[in-house]
Design a protein around this motif. Structure first.
Motif, PDB file in Angstrom:
ATOM      1  N   SER A   9     -45.892 -22.848 -23.044  1.00 59.03           N
ATOM      2  CA  SER A   9     -45.712 -23.277 -24.609  1.00 59.03           C
ATOM      3  C   SER A   9     -45.399 -22.011 -25.178  1.00 59.03           C
ATOM      4  O   SER A   9     -45.713 -20.928 -25.155  1.00 59.03           O
ATOM      5  CB  SER A   9     -47.518 -23.380 -24.118  1.00 59.03           C
ATOM      6  OG  SER A   9     -47.610 -22.456 -24.055  1.00 59.03           O
ATOM      7  N   ILE A  10     -44.995 -22.663 -25.833  1.00 59.08           N
ATOM      8  CA  ILE A  10     -45.052 -22.130 -27.260  1.00 59.08           C
ATOM      9  C   ILE A  10     -45.521 -22.222 -28.507  1.00 59.08           C
ATOM     10  O   ILE A  10     -46.034 -23.684 -28.931  1.00 59.08           O
ATOM     11  CB  ILE A  10     -43.751 -23.362 -27.529  1.00 59.08           C
ATOM     12  CG1 ILE A  10     -42.397 -23.114 -26.731  1.00 59.08           C
ATOM     13  CG2 ILE A  10     -42.818 -22.525 -29.693  1.00 59.08           C
ATOM     14  CD1 ILE A  10     -40.843 -24.151 -27.557  1.00 59.08           C
ATOM     15  N   PHE A  11     -45.770 -21.110 -28.997  1.00 54.89           N
ATOM     16  CA  PHE A  11     -47.026 -21.896 -29.912  1.00 54.89           C
ATOM     17  C   PHE A  11     -46.570 -21.683 -31.116  1.00 54.89           C
ATOM     18  O   PHE A  11     -45.618 -21.246 -32.019  1.00 54.89           O
ATOM     19  CB  PHE A  11     -46.944 -20.199 -30.054  1.00 54.89           C
ATOM     20  CG  PHE A  11     -48.735 -19.569 -31.356  1.00 54.89           C
ATOM     21  CD1 PHE A  11     -49.940 -20.363 -31.113  1.00 54.89           C
ATOM     22  CD2 PHE A  11     -47.961 -19.215 -32.624  1.00 54.89           C
ATOM     23  CE1 PHE A  11     -50.431 -20.311 -32.059  1.00 54.89           C
ATOM     24  CE2 PHE A  11     -49.320 -18.957 -33.257  1.00 54.89           C
ATOM     25  CZ  PHE A  11     -50.334 -19.137 -33.609  1.00 54.89           C
ATOM     26  N   ARG A  12     -47.096 -22.663 -32.013  1.00 53.76           N
ATOM     27  CA  ARG A  12     -46.661 -24.067 -32.950  1.00 53.76           C
ATOM     28  C   ARG A  12     -47.891 -23.552 -33.639  1.00 53.76           C
ATOM     29  O   ARG A  12     -49.454 -24.120 -33.753  1.00 53.76           O
ATOM     30  CB  ARG A  12     -46.442 -24.855 -33.003  1.00 53.76           C
ATOM     31  CG  ARG A  12     -45.414 -24.542 -32.250  1.00 53.76           C
ATOM     32  CD  ARG A  12     -44.473 -26.146 -33.010  1.00 53.76           C
ATOM     33  NE  ARG A  12     -43.083 -26.945 -31.600  1.00 53.76           N
ATOM     34  CZ  ARG A  12     -42.543 -27.171 -31.319  1.00 53.76           C
ATOM     35  NH1 ARG A  12     -43.021 -28.705 -32.002  1.00 53.76           N
ATOM     36  NH2 ARG A  12     -41.615 -27.504 -31.299  1.00 53.76           N
ATOM     37  N   PRO A  13     -47.610 -22.399 -34.976  1.00 56.71           N
ATOM     38  CA  PRO A  13     -49.137 -22.274 -35.919  1.00 56.71           C
ATOM     39  C   PRO A  13     -49.548 -23.836 -36.622  1.00 56.71           C
ATOM     40  O   PRO A  13     -48.719 -24.301 -37.175  1.00 56.71           O
ATOM     41  CB  PRO A  13     -48.577 -21.230 -36.916  1.00 56.71           C
ATOM     42  CG  PRO A  13     -47.309 -21.367 -36.733  1.00 56.71           C
ATOM     43  CD  PRO A  13     -46.552 -21.533 -35.382  1.00 56.71           C
ATOM     44  N   THR A  14     -51.188 -23.816 -36.815  1.00 59.03           N
ATOM     45  CA  THR A  14     -51.339 -24.836 -37.360  1.00 59.03           C
ATOM     46  C   THR A  14     -51.275 -24.307 -38.790  1.00 59.03           C
ATOM     47  O   THR A  14     -51.160 -22.813 -39.337  1.00 59.03           O
ATOM     48  CB  THR A  14     -52.979 -25.120 -36.755  1.00 59.03           C
ATOM     49  OG1 THR A  14     -53.645 -24.044 -37.476  1.00 59.03           O
ATOM     50  CG2 THR A  14     -52.759 -25.262 -35.510  1.00 59.03           C
ATOM     51  N   ASP A  17     -53.700 -21.579 -39.966  1.00 55.39           N
ATOM     52  CA  ASP A  17     -52.925 -20.291 -39.619  1.00 55.39           C
ATOM     53  C   ASP A  17     -52.081 -19.636 -40.289  1.00 55.39           C
ATOM     54  O   ASP A  17     -51.855 -19.186 -40.980  1.00 55.39           O
ATOM     55  CB  ASP A  17     -52.226 -19.844 -38.417  1.00 55.39           C
ATOM     56  CG  ASP A  17     -53.055 -20.352 -37.319  1.00 55.39           C
ATOM     57  OD1 ASP A  17     -54.296 -19.726 -37.278  1.00 55.39           O
ATOM     58  OD2 ASP A  17     -52.713 -20.815 -35.698  1.00 55.39           O
ATOM     59  N   ILE A  18     -51.078 -20.432 -41.298  1.00 59.62           N
ATOM     60  CA  ILE A  18     -50.276 -20.967 -41.899  1.00 59.62           C
ATOM     61  C   ILE A  18     -50.727 -19.942 -43.554  1.00 59.62           C
ATOM     62  O   ILE A  18     -50.774 -19.088 -44.217  1.00 59.62           O
ATOM     63  CB  ILE A  18     -49.064 -21.833 -42.545  1.00 59.62           C
ATOM     64  CG1 ILE A  18     -48.541 -21.734 -40.884  1.00 59.62           C
ATOM     65  CG2 ILE A  18     -48.483 -21.311 -43.275  1.00 59.62           C
ATOM     66  CD1 ILE A  18     -47.566 -23.071 -40.688  1.00 59.62           C
TER      67      ILE A  18
END
Length: 72
Positions: A9-14, A17-18
């Protein structure tokens, strides 16, 4: 026999988070600017004799304030 392949799984910031990261950056910048201004103002009000006692020239006040705030 069955095999399953799991992809990492690739962490994608929400968006939250940004936004939180940007808010933290702004808070850090404000704190650094506050430190710079306080240091600069405290040294600027000293007389030349008081600065000389500290081993500081008036022309060095800005550099000292920058180092205190930003570590440069």
């Amino acid at each position: 026999m069955a095999f399953t392949v799991s992809t990492p799984s690739i962490f994608r910031p929400t968006f939250a988070d940004i936004l939180r990261a940007k808010f933290d950056d702004v808070k850090t910048a404000i704190a650094q600017r506050r430190t710079y201004k306080a240091t600069f103002n405290e040294l600027a009000v000293l007389s030349n004799r008081e600065l000389a006692d500290l081993g500081i020239f008036r022309c060095d006040i800005k550099r000292i304030a920058l180092e205190a705030a930003y570590g440069a």
